[in-house]
Write an enzyme that holds these catalytic residues in place. Structure first.
Site, short mmCIF file in Angstrom:
data_model
loop_
_atom_site.label_atom_id
_atom_site.label_comp_id
_atom_site.label_asym_id
_atom_site.label_seq_id
_atom_site.Cartn_x
_atom_site.Cartn_y
_atom_site.Cartn_z
N CYS A 3 0.86 -1.17 0.00
CA CYS A 3 0.00 0.00 0.00
C CYS A 3 0.90 1.23 0.00
O CYS A 3 1.80 1.33 0.83
CB CYS A 3 -0.89 0.00 1.24
SG CYS A 3 -1.82 1.52 1.41
N CYS A 9 -0.86 6.50 6.88
CA CYS A 9 -2.22 6.19 7.33
C CYS A 9 -2.21 5.49 8.68
O CYS A 9 -2.91 5.90 9.61
CB CYS A 9 -2.90 5.32 6.27
SG CYS A 9 -4.35 4.45 6.85
N CYS A 12 -3.42 -0.06 8.99
CA CYS A 12 -3.15 -1.50 8.91
C CYS A 12 -1.94 -1.86 9.76
O CYS A 12 -0.83 -2.02 9.25
CB CYS A 12 -2.90 -1.90 7.47
SG CYS A 12 -4.37 -1.85 6.46
N CYS A 86 -8.42 1.91 -0.85
CA CYS A 86 -7.89 1.21 0.31
C CYS A 86 -8.30 -0.25 0.18
O CYS A 86 -9.44 -0.55 -0.15
CB CYS A 86 -8.49 1.84 1.57
SG CYS A 86 -8.35 0.80 3.02
N GLN A 210 -22.57 -2.92 12.09
CA GLN A 210 -21.25 -3.56 12.02
C GLN A 210 -20.63 -3.32 10.63
O GLN A 210 -21.32 -3.43 9.63
CB GLN A 210 -21.39 -5.06 12.26
CG GLN A 210 -21.90 -5.42 13.64
CD GLN A 210 -20.84 -5.30 14.72
OE1 GLN A 210 -19.68 -5.02 14.44
NE2 GLN A 210 -21.23 -5.52 15.96
N TYR A 239 -27.37 -2.77 24.60
CA TYR A 239 -26.55 -2.05 23.62
C TYR A 239 -26.94 -2.55 22.23
O TYR A 239 -26.09 -2.96 21.44
CB TYR A 239 -25.06 -2.29 23.83
CG TYR A 239 -24.54 -2.07 25.24
CD1 TYR A 239 -24.11 -0.79 25.63
CD2 TYR A 239 -24.46 -3.11 26.16
CE1 TYR A 239 -23.61 -0.58 26.91
CE2 TYR A 239 -23.96 -2.91 27.43
CZ TYR A 239 -23.53 -1.65 27.80
OH TYR A 239 -23.02 -1.45 29.05
N GLU A 260 -31.04 0.58 24.10
CA GLU A 260 -30.02 1.31 23.35
C GLU A 260 -30.15 2.80 23.67
O GLU A 260 -31.24 3.32 23.84
CB GLU A 260 -30.23 1.03 21.84
CG GLU A 260 -29.66 2.00 20.86
CD GLU A 260 -28.13 2.02 20.86
OE1 GLU A 260 -27.50 0.96 20.88
OE2 GLU A 260 -27.58 3.14 20.88
N ASP A 308 -23.42 -6.19 24.14
CA ASP A 308 -22.48 -5.86 23.06
C ASP A 308 -22.07 -4.40 23.21
O ASP A 308 -22.45 -3.55 22.41
CB ASP A 308 -23.19 -6.11 21.71
CG ASP A 308 -22.28 -5.89 20.52
OD1 ASP A 308 -21.06 -5.75 20.71
OD2 ASP A 308 -22.80 -5.84 19.39
N CYS A 335 -15.71 -5.86 21.20
CA CYS A 335 -14.74 -5.49 20.17
C CYS A 335 -13.45 -5.03 20.84
O CYS A 335 -12.56 -4.52 20.18
CB CYS A 335 -15.30 -4.41 19.26
SG CYS A 335 -15.84 -2.96 20.14
N1 SAH Z 1 -25.43 -4.78 19.05
C1 SAH Z 1 -25.39 -3.81 18.02
C2 SAH Z 1 -24.66 -2.51 18.40
C3 SAH Z 1 -23.35 -2.65 19.10
S1 SAH Z 1 -22.39 -1.17 19.19
C4 SAH Z 1 -24.84 -4.39 16.75
O1 SAH Z 1 -24.25 -5.45 16.74
O2 SAH Z 1 -25.00 -3.77 15.69
C5 SAH Z 1 -22.72 -0.57 20.78
C6 SAH Z 1 -24.02 0.21 20.89
O3 SAH Z 1 -24.15 0.61 22.26
C7 SAH Z 1 -24.11 1.50 20.07
O4 SAH Z 1 -25.27 1.44 19.27
C8 SAH Z 1 -24.21 2.61 21.13
O5 SAH Z 1 -25.06 3.67 20.73
C9 SAH Z 1 -24.79 1.87 22.31
N2 SAH Z 1 -24.53 2.41 23.66
C10 SAH Z 1 -23.42 3.04 24.11
N3 SAH Z 1 -23.52 3.29 25.42
C11 SAH Z 1 -24.73 2.80 25.83
C12 SAH Z 1 -25.39 2.74 27.10
N4 SAH Z 1 -24.84 3.25 28.20
N5 SAH Z 1 -26.59 2.15 27.15
C13 SAH Z 1 -27.17 1.61 26.04
N6 SAH Z 1 -26.58 1.65 24.82
C14 SAH Z 1 -25.37 2.23 24.72
#
Ligand code: SAH
Length: 382
Positions: A3, A9, A12, A86, A210, A239, A260, A308, A335
């Site tokens: 690259c 950048c 990577c 990219c 995602q 979340y 959320e 999540d 993540c």
């Molecule tokens: N499970 C989903 C999103 C995961 S990302 C998926 O797989 O697509 C994490 C998410 O948590 C985001 O959408 C963010 O807005 C939310 N978030 C962050 N802090 C939070 C909180 N304190 N309570 C509830 N949601 C929250």
């Protein structure tokens, strides 16, 4: 991977390693961080680890010589590294961004200057539904007045008829956030839809989705498998973003509650339940920890908790309310294994046992790694 801009950048971090070596490095990282809790299953990699990003973002600026550039910020700086293509990003998205950059001169459109507040175009964000083929272009501008708007949009659509919607997002603040509050739909319906695990999802400019849909199917598949649903359970999707995990799990659950913080994402989640004809799911816009505390106080129960959280992980309030709700199983998708390690420490000190660990490579060539962890309530001490 070759690259021309990799040094500037910095995106990577693992470009010097073969894909096999990247996977084994990530596997060791997970074993080192959380392997003491349980055996770590072999990381699931991609068959083709290129062009996996369905969301591409470019910052716009000008060189001292007056040339318009677009691309990413040089790591740890605010200097833009010009990117034409990219290897990790969707090709079509990259092409659209270059087209916009090339069109600017003709339309006398200036990039926004963050120091002076002069100029117009700040960022371009492209989101593409890999399955649906729908493409959203978000033009992030420093002012709301859009000179030559109609001509500009007409020309962009002529060059890229595959674009299905265009949104103007206005961000006139001194901030490192890409998107501002205000949005105007210029063309199409203002969102895209995509198909994931056989379900349709609506994605708005500001909603989280995602970025690697191929591996997301693998990730969600594992998460639902770990949850051992029989069709009776009361499930929380904490979340939940636009409701993806909860909706994918809804066929196998009795009832699902999604929670959320982002109101746009919750609105998308509700629409998503409707489009998919899912009737056993409800979404709430709230802090996940506070919401679950409310559930506990109302005497409600939960059998399976999917969580999540963002990179920062969960907070004490969330974890303690999870423990007090006392679901039989917790499926923790993360993540960021560092914050997951911290949260697993808390959960294992408070009545849970780690039963399974599955790393999934969502971000080839970068040092990020995603993991799904299954925890079960530990009855051995009770
Ligand atoms: N499970 C989903 C999103 C995961 S990302 C998926 O797989 O697509 C994490 C998410 O948590 C985001 O959408 C963010 O807005 C939310 N978030 C962050 N802090 C939070 C909180 N304190 N309570 C509830 N949601 C929250």
């Amino acid at each position: 991977m070759n690259c021309p801009i990799y040094k500037k950048c910095g995106g990577c971090q693992l470009r010097n390693l073969s894909y096999e070596e990247q996977l084994s490095l990530k596997q060791s990282k997970i074993i080192k961080l959380i392997g003491r809790y349980c055996h770590v299953d072999e990381i699931i990699g991609m068959e083709n680890p290129y062009n996996y990003r369905n969301k591409v973002q470019a910052a716009f600026g000008m060189t001292r010589g007056g040339k318009i550039i677009s691309g990413v910020y040089q790591s740890k700086s605010h200097r833009i590294v010009c990117v034409d293509e990219c290897r990790l990003e969707d090709k079509k998205a990259d092409e659209i961004i270059v087209t916009i950059r090339n069109m600017m001169k003709h339309y006398r459109m200036l990039p926004y200057n963050e120091d002076t507040g002069v100029g117009f175009l700040r960022h371009v964000l492209v989101k593409r539904g890999f399955t649906s083929g729908e493409i959203m272009v978000v033009l992030v501008t420093g002012t709301s007045v859009f000179p030559c708007k109609n001509d500009f949009i007409k020309e962009l659509l002529r060059l890229h008829p595959e674009i299905t919607t265009i949104v103007q997002n206005i961000n006139n603040k001194f901030t490192s956030m890409v998107l501002g509050e205000k949005e105007t739909v210029i063309y199409g319906n203002g969102y895209i839809e995509d198909v994931l695990c056989g379900k349709r999802f609506r994605i708005s400019p500001k909603s989280f989705y995602q970025i690697n849909p191929v591996q997301t199917e693998v990730l969600y598949g594992k998460a639902v498998e770990f949850a051992l649903l029989t069709g009776k359970e009361k499930v929380i999707d904490a979340y939940c973003g636009i409701g993806t995990i909860g909706i994918v799990a809804s066929d196998k659950a009795g009832e699902v509650i999604g929670c959320e913080l982002n109101a746009d994402a919750v609105a998308d989640a509700r629409v998503n339940a409707k489009i998919n004809g899912v009737e056993n799911i409800k979404f709430f816009c709230a802090d996940a920890g506070e919401f679950m505390l409310g559930m506990k106080e109302a005497g409600e129960k939960c059998d399976v908790l999917f969580m999540d959280p963002p990179r920062a992980g969960s907070d004490k309030r969330f974890l303690s309310s999870a423990v007090s709700l006392s679901p039989d199983r917790i499926v923790y998708i993360s993540c960021n294994p560092e914050t997951q390690q911290r949260d697993l420490f808390y959960l294992t000190k408070n009545g849970y046992k780690v039963k399974k660990i599955q790393p999934v490579d969502m971000f080839p060539f970068t040092n990020h790694v995603e993991t799904v962890v299954l925890l079960s309530r530990d009855f051995s001490n009770s």
